[in-house]
Design an enzyme around this catalytic site. Sequence first.
Site, PDB file in Angstrom:
ATOM      1  N   GLY A 217      17.261 -13.546  -5.403  1.00 32.93           N
ATOM      2  CA  GLY A 217      17.282 -14.669  -4.472  1.00 32.93           C
ATOM      3  C   GLY A 217      15.949 -15.374  -4.359  1.00 32.93           C
ATOM      4  N   LEU A 243      24.693 -13.999  -8.365  1.00 32.23           N
ATOM      5  CA  LEU A 243      23.327 -14.492  -8.266  1.00 32.23           C
ATOM      6  C   LEU A 243      22.338 -13.503  -8.861  1.00 32.23           C
ATOM      7  CD1 LEU A 243      21.276 -16.570  -7.184  1.00 32.23           C
ATOM      8  CD2 LEU A 243      21.272 -15.289  -5.015  1.00 32.23           C
ATOM      9  N   ASP A 244      21.587 -13.962  -9.872  1.00 29.76           N
ATOM     10  CA  ASP A 244      20.557 -13.154 -10.541  1.00 29.76           C
ATOM     11  C   ASP A 244      21.108 -11.829 -11.052  1.00 29.76           C
ATOM     12  OD1 ASP A 244      18.624 -15.114 -10.011  1.00 29.76           O
ATOM     13  OD2 ASP A 244      18.166 -14.260  -8.054  1.00 29.76           O
ATOM     14  N   GLY A 245      22.411 -11.802 -11.373  1.00 31.82           N
ATOM     15  CA  GLY A 245      23.033 -10.549 -11.790  1.00 31.82           C
ATOM     16  C   GLY A 245      23.569 -10.561 -13.201  1.00 31.82           C
TER      17      GLY A 245
END
Length: 300
Positions: A217, A243-245
């Site tokens: 995040g 998200l960012d995964g």
Amino acid sequence: MNRVITPSQRKLDKQQSNRARMLISCPDQPGIVAAVSRFLHEHGANIVQSDQYTMDPSGGMFFIRIEFDLNEIERRLEPLELDFQEVVADKFQMEWSIHRAAVKKKLAVFVSKEDHCLLELLWQWQAGDLDADIEMVVSNHPDMKELVESFEIPYHHIPVTKETKAEAEQKQLEVIGDKVDAIVLARYMQILSPKFVEHYPNRVINIHHSFLPAFIGGKPYAQAHNRGVKIIGATAHYVTEELDGGPIIEQDVQRVSHRDNVEDLKRIGRHIERVVLARAVAWHVEDRILVHNNKTVVFN
């Protein structure tokens, strides 16, 4: 400012004119390498490089990347692909692709206000070290317009607000059209919607300014400073709905200390970010990455 083509780059381009790259993933079993090698030999191809990896040898997945030369490749590659599917791929339940080395991938670079990752890509492209064509730069701010256009690359300013996000993404898709093979988020400080991402599966590369999975995040350097970390890093990954995964392509780190404040961490981090993103983009355009589930196999 045109891209500089060096004598060594011209020699490399000539060498790659008849070269192709094959990427294969399939359930592991005996005979895969022998079958592929025999097939290429029988079709007049010469293997110049081969890398392989078995994930869980007791019954997992097998991955291989092969570079081969094939004379008169423009005429002979399509029949080779059709035969490969029938003779080899179906037998071993392969997911596979072949890419001509001489056909450069076309990139769109998305950027906001920070220029360090964008500049690294532009410098490497100009020097001939990035084996791709940067077709355009897209930004939600006008700040980079003069810089980008000095490289004779089109710049598209498409503002984004919370209220206009869907409209802005539609404009971005219209601008990109079918002109690019991949999108690079070079510190583009907007979260792409799942609807946008689904147009480019495993073809949107993001640089996140932390060593994922830590500090996902926003404001990861502030998060890291608050935790008193002794190592900071950056992560290049494919973008997914999480998200960012998405699957991680490359990471790097540098030691820091209690004496470093948030601004120090940002300054140190900028260097890590630009290096990590450039590596990830280079590996992608050189067809060195295979994605399986949420992991990558990188033949670097």
